[in-house]
Design an enzyme around this catalytic site. Structure first.
Site, PDB file in Angstrom:
ATOM      1  N   TRP B  43      19.608  38.437  34.750  1.00  0.00           N
ATOM      2  CA  TRP B  43      19.956  39.416  35.798  1.00  0.00           C
ATOM      3  C   TRP B  43      19.886  40.834  35.238  1.00  0.00           C
ATOM      4  CZ3 TRP B  43      25.220  40.891  38.267  1.00  0.00           C
ATOM      5  CH2 TRP B  43      25.074  41.177  39.643  1.00  0.00           C
TER       6      TRP B  43
HETATM    7  C1  FAD Z   1      25.102  44.029  42.958  1.00  0.00           C
HETATM    8  C2  FAD Z   1      26.504  43.940  43.488  1.00  0.00           C
HETATM    9  C3  FAD Z   1      27.154  45.088  43.881  1.00  0.00           C
HETATM   10  C4  FAD Z   1      28.460  45.038  44.349  1.00  0.00           C
HETATM   11  N1  FAD Z   1      29.064  46.216  44.638  1.00  0.00           N
HETATM   12  C5  FAD Z   1      30.386  46.233  44.892  1.00  0.00           C
HETATM   13  C6  FAD Z   1      31.063  47.474  44.953  1.00  0.00           C
HETATM   14  O1  FAD Z   1      30.481  48.536  44.797  1.00  0.00           O
HETATM   15  N2  FAD Z   1      32.394  47.453  45.193  1.00  0.00           N
HETATM   16  C7  FAD Z   1      33.081  46.290  45.357  1.00  0.00           C
HETATM   17  O2  FAD Z   1      34.312  46.357  45.539  1.00  0.00           O
HETATM   18  N3  FAD Z   1      32.462  45.096  45.307  1.00  0.00           N
HETATM   19  C8  FAD Z   1      31.121  45.029  45.064  1.00  0.00           C
HETATM   20  N4  FAD Z   1      30.473  43.814  44.943  1.00  0.00           N
HETATM   21  C9  FAD Z   1      31.162  42.583  45.404  1.00  0.00           C
HETATM   22  C10 FAD Z   1      32.092  41.918  44.379  1.00  0.00           C
HETATM   23  O3  FAD Z   1      31.442  41.808  43.186  1.00  0.00           O
HETATM   24  C11 FAD Z   1      32.500  40.537  44.916  1.00  0.00           C
HETATM   25  O4  FAD Z   1      33.046  40.699  46.190  1.00  0.00           O
HETATM   26  C12 FAD Z   1      33.534  39.827  44.054  1.00  0.00           C
HETATM   27  O5  FAD Z   1      33.139  39.784  42.722  1.00  0.00           O
HETATM   28  C13 FAD Z   1      33.772  38.403  44.560  1.00  0.00           C
HETATM   29  O6  FAD Z   1      34.755  37.786  43.762  1.00  0.00           O
HETATM   30  P1  FAD Z   1      34.804  36.212  43.519  1.00  0.00           P
HETATM   31  O7  FAD Z   1      35.953  35.949  42.628  1.00  0.00           O
HETATM   32  O8  FAD Z   1      34.752  35.506  44.804  1.00  0.00           O
HETATM   33  O9  FAD Z   1      33.432  35.856  42.768  1.00  0.00           O
HETATM   34  P2  FAD Z   1      32.961  36.263  41.303  1.00  0.00           P
HETATM   35  O10 FAD Z   1      33.555  37.540  40.884  1.00  0.00           O
HETATM   36  O11 FAD Z   1      31.494  36.141  41.294  1.00  0.00           O
HETATM   37  O12 FAD Z   1      33.575  35.120  40.376  1.00  0.00           O
HETATM   38  C14 FAD Z   1      33.157  33.787  40.398  1.00  0.00           C
HETATM   39  C15 FAD Z   1      33.497  33.167  39.058  1.00  0.00           C
HETATM   40  O13 FAD Z   1      33.367  31.738  39.094  1.00  0.00           O
HETATM   41  C16 FAD Z   1      32.684  31.292  37.941  1.00  0.00           C
HETATM   42  N5  FAD Z   1      32.035  30.014  38.269  1.00  0.00           N
HETATM   43  C17 FAD Z   1      30.989  29.829  39.102  1.00  0.00           C
HETATM   44  N6  FAD Z   1      30.697  28.505  39.169  1.00  0.00           N
HETATM   45  C18 FAD Z   1      31.580  27.863  38.385  1.00  0.00           C
HETATM   46  C19 FAD Z   1      31.770  26.501  38.047  1.00  0.00           C
HETATM   47  N7  FAD Z   1      30.989  25.524  38.546  1.00  0.00           N
HETATM   48  N8  FAD Z   1      32.765  26.180  37.193  1.00  0.00           N
HETATM   49  C20 FAD Z   1      33.561  27.159  36.670  1.00  0.00           C
HETATM   50  N9  FAD Z   1      33.410  28.469  36.948  1.00  0.00           N
HETATM   51  C21 FAD Z   1      32.436  28.815  37.802  1.00  0.00           C
HETATM   52  C22 FAD Z   1      31.718  32.416  37.637  1.00  0.00           C
HETATM   53  O14 FAD Z   1      31.271  32.361  36.313  1.00  0.00           O
HETATM   54  C23 FAD Z   1      32.590  33.638  37.933  1.00  0.00           C
HETATM   55  O15 FAD Z   1      33.360  34.007  36.844  1.00  0.00           O
HETATM   56  C24 FAD Z   1      29.137  43.800  44.470  1.00  0.00           C
HETATM   57  C25 FAD Z   1      28.478  42.632  44.084  1.00  0.00           C
HETATM   58  C26 FAD Z   1      27.172  42.699  43.595  1.00  0.00           C
HETATM   59  C27 FAD Z   1      26.504  41.436  43.138  1.00  0.00           C
HETATM   60  S1  SF4 Z   2      23.633  38.816  29.198  1.00  0.00           S
HETATM   61 FE1  SF4 Z   2      21.588  39.499  28.636  1.00  0.00          FE
HETATM   62  S2  SF4 Z   2      20.298  37.671  28.761  1.00  0.00           S
HETATM   63 FE2  SF4 Z   2      22.183  37.223  29.853  1.00  0.00          FE
HETATM   64  S3  SF4 Z   2      21.687  37.705  31.993  1.00  0.00           S
HETATM   65 FE3  SF4 Z   2      22.633  39.528  31.085  1.00  0.00          FE
HETATM   66  S4  SF4 Z   2      20.910  40.762  30.347  1.00  0.00           S
HETATM   67 FE4  SF4 Z   2      20.128  38.694  30.735  1.00  0.00          FE
END
Ligand code: FAD
Ligand code: SF4
Ligand code: SF4
Lengths: 622, 159
Positions: B43
């Site tokens: 990513w």
């Molecule tokens: C490009 C981008 C820009 C964004 N911009 C903003 C912004 O400007 N402001 C804002 O407030 N929000 C923003 N967001 C949104 C924000 O990131 C999400 O709303 C938030 O992170 C969701 O939280 P979550 O805990 O549901 O998921 P996540 O934070 O994704 O956490 C999920 C976790 O579960 C773990 N996991 C997944 N599968 C498994 C498994 N099978 N077993 C064990 N662990 C697992 C993952 O490793 C991760 O740690 C953005 C997101 C992206 C991608």
């Molecule tokens: S930690 Fe490095 S190799 Fe892994 S997804 Fe991010 S940029 Fe790619």
């Protein structure tokens, strides 16, 4: 196979996935359960896991009641309008009334929030967003979780939830495997908070080849929150409500700060404003109640995100692309130019790399935009996820069954993307939902609801065999062919993912069909899905890393199946610009002003669908 | 824009392996150095780049849409609490950026909740979270309820 079984017993609260929701849950659980055993199981390393791994440049959900800016109900109305009415307003109100306290804590912990030099208040990007220097957002919230948790298991891919063998429909923990050692991990727990994030890469991405990981939501967002909950028989809601994002082309750099703070705007390929000319036709599809341009001008009522996408998609299809972001004016101001670049470096570095590689300087040329492939998640401008109980002081009977953020499985809670009907929670709202879920989970245990849980050895052994099956399958069949990946008895996880993405794209409304589907296409797609499930039994994994990809694929496929069922069920086009039901192009409030709820029977795999009432906040005086 | 590792700089310490959220930085068993095993699942999040003590990891734009000849380098300094970026365009132009990453020494201002005094029964039975209601408005104002906001929830079609 030589892998050990590691059993972690007597856990009170197990947090599955420690992104923003999970770290919030682990942190808060310690306050309500000071003597409780709190354990985290995380697929990656909590210091840089989840959607916020590379940082964020904004916190998109902050009321600012401290500065007299907004009240929770204002945010609920905003989310309602943006999602064309389809939200869980009890959950949203609850999240919004607590979210500021999470943000104020972040600042105290060291997260640099920008301030408006004139007012002293946090620097607003838009009405709900505040600007931050958030490169270390994730390490900071991870630190908070570490201070609270008794044990953190990094690099555990959780594959299934454990169910109580003495009482039906009650959770008893989770199982998974260690992505480094390969060991089998069993977590026996009284309550579980699933916060394993949303789903990217279930629809074919626009990027190809080496760039296939350049998706908007992180490639590691494997739909595990949904896969785990669906397998356990939890009810899901609004899974049809996938999101499509208008972003900078190829790099998918964010546009929020550009529109809101830098005041850049879009134009078609001829340099014209194009949005408004699509609105009259669109108004016929969705009704004046949902799109009234004059009222929007007068009252600053936002135009729903999906409807703006609709104008974008149609303008491009009419041959007047590309759509440009007009940056050349704003970027003449050195401060705004800096903000524009730091925005990318702070949360989507790839966009900066792409512009460097292609010599695009937005000061001298207006960059292209695109609409992304669809994503299934529940915390951005969309609300896919589990059907959860709301708080007792807000929720009507249909939305309340005892514990805040508890799914329809007893003792099983959700946060962030896992919870359905709560769009616009973003990072801060997801963290807040984790806190709410943790408090409720502690209460669930203190009320004695988790007594007498029994997990049979049979269940533990059955799951173990299931987890490692792709490796066994690989061992048996790899020698059927000389070498290579083409094998008549086996597919590898990448091949399975390609199949899933292609069929989601073509039958469920992806980019190559301009987000269009209908009943016939959905039925064909679902038939192909059933065969994909059969082939997933023949998935081969050559090593532990591939086993991780195998289980990510299984969770993505379970998520996708649910999306199919929901999309088929809702016979209308509720969100033009996210997807279209070609056979029901109009929004239909008479029949479909309801939330969709599904359940997959864990024993038979059969789906049942139902409509749930949509409650709205109204003035008590009305 | 997937990552790659310079042969001469990497010493195989494994920090990148430990941090990559996609599990794609692995140590090559013969070279005993790290490499990206699955570039199409990268990513370009830069977590590994920031974690490498020897600046051995770099990124080159995805082959399917990014031409060669650019670079985006980063230096994250926990002690100083800053992150510095250098963007080099294909045509040689450069841009530099510097931002704070924290305002406080790491972790010192995050409370250990096992040490704070626990919630009383009223709080447990009510709707408040840790540090609330104070932390919501930073004053003595209470938590919003439907009643305090003059609202009710009604089934039906409202816009
Ligand atoms: C490009 C981008 C820009 C964004 N911009 C903003 C912004 O400007 N402001 C804002 O407030 N929000 C923003 N967001 C949104 C924000 O990131 C999400 O709303 C938030 O992170 C969701 O939280 P979550 O805990 O549901 O998921 P996540 O934070 O994704 O956490 C999920 C976790 O579960 C773990 N996991 C997944 N599968 C498994 C498994 N099978 N077993 C064990 N662990 C697992 C993952 O490793 C991760 O740690 C953005 C997101 C992206 C991608
Ligand atoms: S930690 Fe490095 S190799 Fe892994 S997804 Fe991010 S940029 Fe790619
Ligand atoms: S962190 Fe740097 S030096 Fe260490 S293994 Fe990775 S690339 Fe090599």
């Amino acid at each position: 196979m030589g892998y050990q079984t590691v059993v972690e017993d007597n856990i009170d609260i197990l947090v599955v996935g420690a992104g923003l929701g999970g770290t919030g849950a682990a942190f808060e659980a310690r306050y309500w359960g000071q003597d409780k055993n709190i354990v985290i199981a995380e697929k990656a390393n909590i210091d840089r896991s989840g959607a916020v791994a590379q940082g964020l440049y904004a916190i998109n959900c902050y009321m600012g009641t401290r500065w007299g800016e907004n009240n929770p109900e204002d945010h609920v109305r905003y989310a309602r309008i943006d999602l064309m009415g389809m939200v869980r307003e009890d959950l949203l109100f609850d999240m919004a009334r607590h979210v500021d306290s999470a943000v104020h804590q972040f600042e105290e912990w060291g997260l640099p929030l920008m301030r408006d030099p004139k007012t002293g208040a946090y620097q607003r990007e838009g009405r709900w967003q505040i600007m931050i220097h958030g490169e270390s957002y994730k390490p900071i919230v991870a630190e908070a979780a570490k201070k609270s948790a008794d044990k953190i298991f990094n690099r555990i891919c959780v594959t299934h939830l454990l169910m109580d063998d003495s009482k039906e429909n009650r959770v008893a923990g989770a199982v998974g495997f260690n992505v480094r050692t390969g060991n089998y991990h069993v977590f026996k727990s009284k309550a579980v908070v699933v916060a394993a994030g949303g789903a990217s890469m279930i629809f074919k991405p626009r990027s190809v080849g080496e760039g296939a990981g350049r998706v908007w939501y992180a490639p590691w967002s494997s739909g595990s929150a949904y896969g785990l909950l669906i397998q356990a028989g939890a009810k899901m809601t609004q899974m049809e409500n996938r999101i499509v994002l208008a972003r900078f082309k190829d790099g998918y750099g964010p546009v929020g700060a550009y529109f809101l703070h830098l005041k850049t705007y879009t134009q078609n390929g001829l340099g014209e404003e194009y949005e408004s000319k699509w609105f009259p036709e669109l108004q016929k599809m969705v009704g004046k109640e949902y799109l009234d341009v004059e009222a929007s001008h007068r009252t600053h009522r936002p135009i729903p995100t999906c409807l703006r996408n609709h104008a974008f998609i149609n303008e491009v299809n009419a041959g007047r692309g590309p759509i440009h972001m007009v940056t050349m004016e704003a970027f003449q101001d050195p401060h705004l130019e800096e903000v524009g670049w730091e925005n990318f470096l702070g949360m989507t570095v790839g966009q900066a790399v792409l512009w460097a590689a292609t010599d695009v300087d937005p000061k001298n040329e207006n960059p292209e935009l695109t609409t992304s492939e669809p994503y299934v998640m529940g915390s951005h401008a969309t609300g896919c996820g589990a059907w959860c109980s709301g708080p007792e002081d807000v929720s009507p009977d249909e939305y309340f069954w005892g514990y805040n953020r508890m799914t329809t499985v007893e003792g099983l809670f959700g946060a962030g993307d896992a919870v359905g009907g709560t769009p616009h929670a973003f990072s801060s709202g997801s963290f807040t939902e984790g806190r709410l879920a943790a408090k409720a989970a502690c209460k669930y245990i203190d009320d004695g609801k988790a007594q007498g849980i029994r997990v049979s050895d049979e269940q533990i052994e059955r799951r173990k065999a299931e987890i490692y099956k792709p490796m066994e399958h690989y061992k048996i069949y790899r020698n059927e062919v000389v070498a290579g990946t083409v094998n008549p008895s086996m597919i590898n996880p990448r091949q399975g993912l390609d199949r899933l993405q292609k069929l989601m794209d073509e039958y469920c409304g992806g980019v190559t069909v301009s987000y269009m589907t209908n009943e016939k296409l959905l039925n064909i797609g679902m038939k192909k899905m059933r065969i994909l499930f059969e082939d997933l039994e023949k998935l081969g994994a050559g090593d532990i890393h591939e086993l991780l990809r195998a289980w990510e694929l299984k969770h993505r496929t379970l998520t996708s199946e649910s999306v199919f069922h929901h999309t088929l069920f809702r016979k209308e086009t509720r969100w033009p610009g996210y997807y279209y039901r070609g056979d029901a192009m109009k929004l239909d409030d008479e029949n479909w002003h309801v939330l969709t709820v599904s359940r997959r029977d864990p024993d038979t795999g059969e789906y049942t669908m139902e409509k749930a009432p949509c409650y709205h906040l109204v003035d008590a005086a009305e | 824009m997937p990552t790659f590792v310079y042969m001469t700089r990497c010493d195989g310490c494994g920090y990148c392996v430990d941090i990559c959220p996609s599990d794609i930085m692995h140590i090559d068993p013969t070279m005993r150095r790290a490499y990206n095993i699955e570039p199409n699942m990268c990513w370009e999040c830069y977590s590994c780049v920031k974690a490498c003590p020897h600046d051995a990891i770099d990124v080159r734009g995805y082959a399917d849409f990014a031409p060669l000849g650019h670079s985006v380098r980063v230096k994250r300094d926990e002690e100083r609490g800053t992150i510095a970026w250098k963007v080099k365009f294909r045509d040689g132009r450069e841009k530099d950026f510097l931002s704070p990453i924290t305002t406080k020494p790491w972790g010192k201002h995050i409370p250990k909740l096992s040490d704070v005094s626990g919630p009383d029964k009223d709080m447990r039975d009510g709707q408040l979270l840790f540090n609330e209601p104070k932390y919501i408005r930073m004053d003595e104002g209470g938590l919003h309820t439907l009643e305090s906001a003059g609202l009710k929830l009604e089934e039906g079609v409202y816009y």
